[in-house]
Every structure is written in structure tokens, then in C-alpha cells.
Design a protein around this motif. Structure first.
Motif, PDB file in Angstrom:
ATOM      1  N   LEU A  35       0.832  -1.205   0.000  1.00 11.51           N
ATOM      2  CA  LEU A  35       0.000   0.000   0.000  1.00 11.51           C
ATOM      3  C   LEU A  35       0.867   1.255   0.000  1.00 11.51           C
ATOM      4  O   LEU A  35       0.557   2.242  -0.669  1.00 11.51           O
ATOM      5  N   SER A  36       1.952   1.203   0.748  1.00  7.51           N
ATOM      6  CA  SER A  36       2.873   2.332   0.798  1.00  7.51           C
ATOM      7  C   SER A  36       3.422   2.644  -0.587  1.00  7.51           C
ATOM      8  O   SER A  36       3.521   3.805  -0.993  1.00  7.51           O
ATOM      9  N   GLY A  37       3.766   1.586  -1.348  1.00  5.41           N
ATOM     10  CA  GLY A  37       4.266   1.783  -2.702  1.00  5.41           C
ATOM     11  C   GLY A  37       3.191   2.266  -3.656  1.00  5.41           C
ATOM     12  O   GLY A  37       3.443   3.113  -4.520  1.00  5.41           O
ATOM     13  N   ARG A  73       3.681   4.929   8.012  1.00 10.62           N
ATOM     14  CA  ARG A  73       2.897   5.639   9.028  1.00 10.62           C
ATOM     15  C   ARG A  73       1.659   6.286   8.409  1.00 10.62           C
ATOM     16  O   ARG A  73       0.568   6.250   8.982  1.00 10.62           O
ATOM     17  N   THR A  74       1.836   6.848   7.213  1.00 12.58           N
ATOM     18  CA  THR A  74       0.696   7.461   6.521  1.00 12.58           C
ATOM     19  C   THR A  74      -0.324   6.406   6.116  1.00 12.58           C
ATOM     20  O   THR A  74      -1.536   6.645   6.171  1.00 12.58           O
ATOM     21  N   VAL A  75       0.156   5.229   5.712  1.00 11.54           N
ATOM     22  CA  VAL A  75      -0.757   4.138   5.352  1.00 11.54           C
ATOM     23  C   VAL A  75      -1.644   3.777   6.541  1.00 11.54           C
ATOM     24  O   VAL A  75      -2.866   3.646   6.409  1.00 11.54           O
ATOM     25  N   LYS A  76      -1.040   3.616   7.719  1.00 10.61           N
ATOM     26  CA  LYS A  76      -1.818   3.275   8.916  1.00 10.61           C
ATOM     27  C   LYS A  76      -2.860   4.347   9.210  1.00 10.61           C
ATOM     28  O   LYS A  76      -4.015   4.047   9.516  1.00 10.61           O
ATOM     29  N   ARG A  77      -2.445   5.605   9.109  1.00  8.70           N
ATOM     30  CA  ARG A  77      -3.356   6.711   9.402  1.00  8.70           C
ATOM     31  C   ARG A  77      -4.491   6.776   8.376  1.00  8.70           C
ATOM     32  O   ARG A  77      -5.648   7.016   8.726  1.00  8.70           O
ATOM     33  N   GLU A  78      -4.164   6.526   7.101  1.00  8.81           N
ATOM     34  CA  GLU A  78      -5.166   6.615   6.041  1.00  8.81           C
ATOM     35  C   GLU A  78      -6.188   5.487   6.143  1.00  8.81           C
ATOM     36  O   GLU A  78      -7.399   5.709   5.985  1.00  8.81           O
ATOM     37  N   ILE A  79      -5.711   4.281   6.402  1.00 10.05           N
ATOM     38  CA  ILE A  79      -6.627   3.148   6.559  1.00 10.05           C
ATOM     39  C   ILE A  79      -7.553   3.379   7.749  1.00 10.05           C
ATOM     40  O   ILE A  79      -8.766   3.123   7.682  1.00 10.05           O
ATOM     41  N   LYS A  80      -6.994   3.878   8.836  1.00  8.67           N
ATOM     42  CA  LYS A  80      -7.809   4.168  10.020  1.00  8.67           C
ATOM     43  C   LYS A  80      -8.879   5.197   9.688  1.00  8.67           C
ATOM     44  O   LYS A  80     -10.044   5.062  10.088  1.00  8.67           O
ATOM     45  N   ARG A  81      -8.515   6.229   8.919  1.00  5.77           N
ATOM     46  CA  ARG A  81      -9.471   7.274   8.549  1.00  5.77           C
ATOM     47  C   ARG A  81     -10.588   6.710   7.669  1.00  5.77           C
ATOM     48  O   ARG A  81     -11.766   7.025   7.864  1.00  5.77           O
ATOM     49  N   LEU A  82     -10.239   5.859   6.707  1.00  4.01           N
ATOM     50  CA  LEU A  82     -11.241   5.296   5.802  1.00  4.01           C
ATOM     51  C   LEU A  82     -12.200   4.354   6.531  1.00  4.01           C
ATOM     52  O   LEU A  82     -13.382   4.271   6.198  1.00  4.01           O
ATOM     53  N   ILE A  83     -11.680   3.646   7.536  1.00  3.12           N
ATOM     54  CA  ILE A  83     -12.539   2.751   8.321  1.00  3.12           C
ATOM     55  C   ILE A  83     -13.447   3.555   9.239  1.00  3.12           C
ATOM     56  O   ILE A  83     -14.660   3.316   9.314  1.00  3.12           O
ATOM     57  N   GLU A  84     -12.869   4.532   9.939  1.00  3.75           N
ATOM     58  CA  GLU A  84     -13.658   5.325  10.879  1.00  3.75           C
ATOM     59  C   GLU A  84     -14.705   6.181  10.178  1.00  3.75           C
ATOM     60  O   GLU A  84     -15.774   6.441  10.732  1.00  3.75           O
ATOM     61  N   SER A  85     -14.413   6.596   8.953  1.00  8.51           N
ATOM     62  CA  SER A  85     -15.379   7.408   8.212  1.00  8.51           C
ATOM     63  C   SER A  85     -16.466   6.556   7.564  1.00  8.51           C
ATOM     64  O   SER A  85     -17.468   7.087   7.082  1.00  8.51           O
ATOM     65  N   GLY A  86     -16.272   5.233   7.535  1.00 10.30           N
ATOM     66  CA  GLY A  86     -17.329   4.341   7.068  1.00 10.30           C
ATOM     67  C   GLY A  86     -17.156   3.777   5.678  1.00 10.30           C
ATOM     68  O   GLY A  86     -17.972   2.963   5.237  1.00 10.30           O
ATOM     69  N   TYR A  87     -16.101   4.156   4.968  1.00 13.53           N
ATOM     70  CA  TYR A  87     -15.944   3.702   3.588  1.00 13.53           C
ATOM     71  C   TYR A  87     -15.399   2.276   3.488  1.00 13.53           C
ATOM     72  O   TYR A  87     -15.719   1.556   2.540  1.00 13.53           O
ATOM     73  N   LEU A  88     -14.584   1.881   4.439  1.00 14.87           N
ATOM     74  CA  LEU A  88     -13.991   0.544   4.427  1.00 14.87           C
ATOM     75  C   LEU A  88     -14.387  -0.230   5.678  1.00 14.87           C
ATOM     76  O   LEU A  88     -14.594   0.356   6.742  1.00 14.87           O
TER      77      LEU A  88
END
Length: 200
Positions: free
Chosen positions: A30-32, A39-54
Motif C-alpha cells: 500500500l505504501s508503494g 505511518r501514513t498508510v496506517k493513518r489513512e486506513i484508520k481514517r477510511l474505516i472510521e469514516s465508514g468507507y472501508l
């Protein structure tokens, strides 16, 4: 959030398995794909899950990547305002979406886990390995439940051959428990006995 949506589109376009309705991908990949740090990957996945998209359908652990599923119902909800302008087919699909009930993972209580481990059966009575197992279980029930009970033992002459499934189990037993196994085997069967550990 616009950047997050673009990254989600890139992920879905590049890797989404529509037949299985999920995307299975590791953090490094995902980073690639996104051109960002881990670190950005972890933050982005967390955001997409918490916002309801994933929806995370499988946790990533050592040797196994995480898996995610699009939350179709939520995406349909936030798309209702513009669905008709995209097309009648898309609008019909949006209207047909229903919430997906997520299966809750079963949590095994510690007491239940310990009870299962300690109640592992001793091999068939009368065999050399069963005699050694009886001694090991009485001396060290914790290690018997976690390690010794996972071995299969057969006698070849005066050698007790212990078979371990997988490299981790065989390596751990050979490194940490071999001396204890040797001593228990001699105590149970006689001083002429030895132990051989094999990986299957």
C-alpha cells in the motif's frame, strides 16, 4: 478527505477483488501504491474505516496481510444526492443497497482457553510416548498443554522419535525443551533411551 478518496479509488482500481468483494494487501505494498510512508498508510486506513468507507474483514498479522471490504451501503447513502446525475443504473443500484451485518468475532475467554489446553488428551496408553507424556504432564502441565501435547511420538528401537508439524514448533522444542524431553524419556523408559525430533 479528498486525498483519502483519491487513494481509495487507486486502491479499488488496482487491487479490489470484486468476485470475493474484498481487497487483500499488505502495508508495504500500500505504501508503494500510494507513494507514502508506512505511518501514513496506517493513518489513512484508520481514517477510511472510521469514516465508514472501508470495513476491515481480517487483521494483518505476521505472515498474513490484512483484508478490507467496501462498505457498499454507506457509500450508497453518501452518493444518493448525486446518484441520478451519474446514471439511472447507478441510481437503481444505490436504492437497492442494504446494510451489511458484520459478524462479530468470537472472543475466547482466558479461562476457557486454559481449560481447553489443559484438557488435551494423553496419547494411547501403553506406548512409550504415552508414558513419557504422563510424566511430562504431571511435572509441567503448562508446557505439556502448549508444546508436548502437539508432538507425535513413535519408538524406533530405544529412540523416541518425536514429530513436530512446522518449523516453528520443531525449532522451539529442539532449542528450549530438548533437555527436559531427554530427561523425562530416561526417567519413564530407562537410561538407554534417547530422543530424536523431526519436522513434518
Amino acid at each position: 478527505m479528498q486525498t483519502s478518496m483519491l487513494r481509495l479509488v487507486a486502491l479499488v482500481t488496482a487491487r479490489y477483488n470484486w468476485q470475493r468483494d474484498e481487497v487483500s494487501i499488505g502495508q508495504a505494498e500500500l505504501s508503494g501504491l500510494w507513494g507514502v510512508t508506512d505511518r501514513t498508510v496506517k493513518r489513512e486506513i484508520k481514517r477510511l474505516i472510521e469514516s465508514g468507507y472501508l470495513i476491515r474483514t481480517r487483521e494483518g498479522v505476521k505472515g498474513r496481510v490484512a483484508a478490507y471490504r467496501l462498505n457498499h451501503h454507506f457509500i450508497a447513502q453518501v452518493s444518493q444526492g448525486c446518484a441520478s446525475s451519474i446514471g439511472s443504473d447507478f441510481a437503481a443500484r444505490v436504492q437497492s443497497q442494504r446494510p451489511v451485518e458484520q459478524e462479530q468475532p468470537k472472543v475466547l475467554q482466558l479461562a476457557e482457553f486454559v481449560d481447553r489446553q489443559q484438557n488435551r488428551k494423553i496419547p494411547e496408553n501403553g506406548t512409550p510416548w504415552s508414558q513419557v507424556c504422563s510424566l511430562l504432564k504431571s511435572r509441567d502441565p503448562a508446557n505439556y498443554a502448549n508444546w508436548y501435547s502437539r508432538l507425535d511420538g513413535t519408538a524406533e528401537g530405544v529412540t523416541l522419535v518425536l514429530e513436530a508439524q512446522g518449523g516453528f514448533l520443531s525449532g522451539y522444542v529442539a532449542t528450549h525443551l530438548a533437555d527436559t524431553l531427554e530427561q523425562a524419556t530416561r526417567d519413564a523408559l530407562g537410561p538407554e533411551w534417547s530422543v530424536s525430533i523431526r519436522r513434518t
